[in-house]
Design a protein around this motif. Structure first.
Motif, mmCIF file in Angstrom:
data_model
loop_
_atom_site.group_PDB
_atom_site.id
_atom_site.type_symbol
_atom_site.label_atom_id
_atom_site.label_comp_id
_atom_site.label_asym_id
_atom_site.label_seq_id
_atom_site.Cartn_x
_atom_site.Cartn_y
_atom_site.Cartn_z
ATOM 1 N N ARG A 76 0.825 -1.211 0.000
ATOM 2 C CA ARG A 76 0.000 0.000 0.000
ATOM 3 C C ARG A 76 0.859 1.262 0.000
ATOM 4 N NH1 ARG A 76 -3.967 -1.198 2.941
ATOM 5 N NH2 ARG A 76 -5.651 -0.872 1.438
ATOM 6 N N ASN A 77 2.000 1.196 0.639
ATOM 7 C CA ASN A 77 2.876 2.369 0.658
ATOM 8 C C ASN A 77 3.232 2.818 -0.755
ATOM 9 O OD1 ASN A 77 2.928 2.539 3.444
ATOM 10 N ND2 ASN A 77 4.780 1.312 3.665
ATOM 11 N N PHE A 78 3.460 1.862 -1.639
ATOM 12 C CA PHE A 78 3.765 2.208 -3.036
ATOM 13 C C PHE A 78 2.542 2.805 -3.727
ATOM 14 C CE2 PHE A 78 6.834 -1.276 -2.177
ATOM 15 C CZ PHE A 78 8.002 -0.584 -2.425
ATOM 16 N N ILE A 79 1.360 2.279 -3.405
ATOM 17 C CA ILE A 79 0.125 2.797 -3.992
ATOM 18 C C ILE A 79 -0.104 4.231 -3.540
ATOM 19 C CG2 ILE A 79 -2.375 2.531 -4.103
ATOM 20 C CD1 ILE A 79 -0.953 0.331 -5.627
ATOM 21 N N VAL A 80 0.061 4.460 -2.241
ATOM 22 C CA VAL A 80 -0.173 5.794 -1.677
ATOM 23 C C VAL A 80 0.789 6.815 -2.278
ATOM 24 C CG1 VAL A 80 -0.047 7.173 0.430
ATOM 25 C CG2 VAL A 80 -1.148 4.920 0.473
ATOM 26 N N ARG A 81 2.030 6.404 -2.471
ATOM 27 C CA ARG A 81 3.033 7.323 -3.031
ATOM 28 C C ARG A 81 2.967 7.401 -4.555
ATOM 29 N NH1 ARG A 81 6.665 4.423 0.497
ATOM 30 N NH2 ARG A 81 7.686 3.558 -1.353
ATOM 31 N N GLU B 55 7.140 2.248 -10.188
ATOM 32 C CA GLU B 55 8.450 1.592 -10.332
ATOM 33 C C GLU B 55 8.841 0.874 -9.039
ATOM 34 O OE1 GLU B 55 10.308 1.143 -12.846
ATOM 35 O OE2 GLU B 55 9.591 2.563 -14.373
ATOM 36 N N GLY B 56 8.586 1.517 -7.912
ATOM 37 C CA GLY B 56 8.906 0.899 -6.637
ATOM 38 C C GLY B 56 8.111 -0.371 -6.407
ATOM 39 N N LEU B 57 6.821 -0.342 -6.742
ATOM 40 C CA LEU B 57 5.990 -1.541 -6.585
ATOM 41 C C LEU B 57 6.471 -2.660 -7.502
ATOM 42 C CD1 LEU B 57 3.589 -3.000 -5.367
ATOM 43 C CD2 LEU B 57 2.133 -1.963 -7.125
ATOM 44 N N SER B 58 6.829 -2.307 -8.727
ATOM 45 C CA SER B 58 7.331 -3.303 -9.667
ATOM 46 C C SER B 58 8.575 -4.004 -9.114
ATOM 47 C CB SER B 58 7.653 -2.646 -11.015
ATOM 48 O OG SER B 58 8.118 -3.598 -11.950
ATOM 49 N N GLY B 59 9.490 -3.206 -8.570
ATOM 50 C CA GLY B 59 10.696 -3.782 -8.000
ATOM 51 C C GLY B 59 10.408 -4.637 -6.785
ATOM 52 N N LEU C 206 -5.230 -2.041 -5.900
ATOM 53 C CA LEU C 206 -5.317 -1.381 -7.210
ATOM 54 C C LEU C 206 -6.617 -0.611 -7.370
ATOM 55 C CD1 LEU C 206 -3.799 -4.110 -9.575
ATOM 56 C CD2 LEU C 206 -2.738 -1.958 -8.852
ATOM 57 N N THR C 207 -7.663 -1.058 -6.699
ATOM 58 C CA THR C 207 -8.945 -0.362 -6.829
ATOM 59 C C THR C 207 -8.970 0.938 -6.033
ATOM 60 O OG1 THR C 207 -9.872 -1.753 -5.065
ATOM 61 C CG2 THR C 207 -10.293 -2.415 -7.349
ATOM 62 N N GLU C 208 -7.886 1.234 -5.320
ATOM 63 C CA GLU C 208 -7.766 2.531 -4.654
ATOM 64 C C GLU C 208 -7.208 3.602 -5.589
ATOM 65 O OE1 GLU C 208 -5.473 1.902 -1.134
ATOM 66 O OE2 GLU C 208 -6.871 0.441 -0.294
ATOM 67 N N LEU C 209 -6.764 3.170 -6.762
ATOM 68 C CA LEU C 209 -6.254 4.110 -7.758
ATOM 69 C C LEU C 209 -7.383 4.592 -8.651
ATOM 70 C CD1 LEU C 209 -3.083 2.053 -8.765
ATOM 71 C CD2 LEU C 209 -3.067 4.208 -7.490
ATOM 72 N N GLN C 210 -7.153 5.695 -9.353
ATOM 73 C CA GLN C 210 -8.140 6.210 -10.287
ATOM 74 C C GLN C 210 -7.446 6.759 -11.519
ATOM 75 O OE1 GLN C 210 -11.077 8.898 -8.796
ATOM 76 N NE2 GLN C 210 -11.711 7.552 -7.123
#
Length: 232
Positions: free
Chosen positions: A16-21, A25-29, A51-55
């Motif tokens: 979630r930290n990657f999603i929030v930020r 690229e960080g999530l991929s790694g 992923l459903t927290e993104l828009q």
């Protein structure tokens, strides 16, 4: 949009930290470094809640950053989340990200995209865009994808597609029979429309939807007119 939780809150917070930020690229790694067990759990977390927290373009940024690195591993996960986001009007199929992905997608990837989105599409323009980007856009391709789908948009596009092959009576008849086998109310209504519009006289069974000549001409005028007759 989803309250799903796993029994791995530490991993969930890490992802979630990657999603929030908005750090794609960080999530991929991070995903590449996970153990097999955590990787499987991450797929559940991503598709069910993270992923459903993104828009909008935020989602498509993550999609384009991660999915092409291993579409076999990631595409299904992202498409399940995308279908939910589309239902909520949180992403648009007009995004240039779809053009970018389609340009390098394999045949299997293209099919997955069609199967994921087409049953949820409620705008004719969105469906047309999917066919243009992810299929060869032939009548045969349209028929194969649209036949199983019980929506107004799919029914309308199937009708429009049949108008382009009105010189193939056997195909017209085959489509009608397939609709009758599908068995839902919308399928029988569409089969009735096709039977009357194309003058097909050798179909098995009886049809409750009876169309007047003026109604047949209205079928061609607009999507809205077609839907009114379909639901008659």
């Amino acid at each position: 949009m989803n309250t799903h939780r796993t029994h791995n809150p530490v991993l969930e917070q890490r992802l979630r930290n990657f999603i929030v930020r908005r750090d794609a690229e960080g999530l991929s790694g991070c995903l590449k470094e996970l153990s097999n067990a955590d990787f499987r759990t991450s797929g559940i977390l991503l598709r069910e809640c993270l992923l459903t927290e993104l828009q909008g373009e935020d989602f498509w940024k993550f999609f384009l950053t991660i999915v092409p690195t291993n579409s076999r591993a990631y595409l299904g996960t992202f498409l399940k989340a995308a279908a939910v986001l589309y239902e909520y009007d949180s992403i648009s199929l007009a995004s240039p990200a779809l053009d970018t992905f389609a340009a390098q997608a394999s045949a299997v990837d293209r099919q997955k995209v069609m199967l994921a989105f087409l049953p949820h599409v409620r705008r004719v323009g969105d469906a047309e865009r999917l066919f243009e980007l992810f299929t060869d856009n032939t009548p045969r391709a349209r028929i194969s994808y649209l036949l199983p789908i019980a929506t107004d948009v799919a029914s309308y596009l199937l009708f429009q597609g049949m108008r382009h092959i009105d010189h193939q009576p056997e195909t017209l008849r085959s489509v009608c029979i397939s609709l009758m086998k599908r068995g839902d109310h919308r399928a029988f209504a569409l089969a009735s429309i096709l039977k009357a519009y194309f003058g097909l006289s050798d179909l098995p069974g009886t049809f409750s939807l009876q169309l007047e000549p003026f109604q047949l001409s209205r079928l061609e005028t607009s999507y809205e007119s077609f839907c009114k007759i379909l639901k008659n």
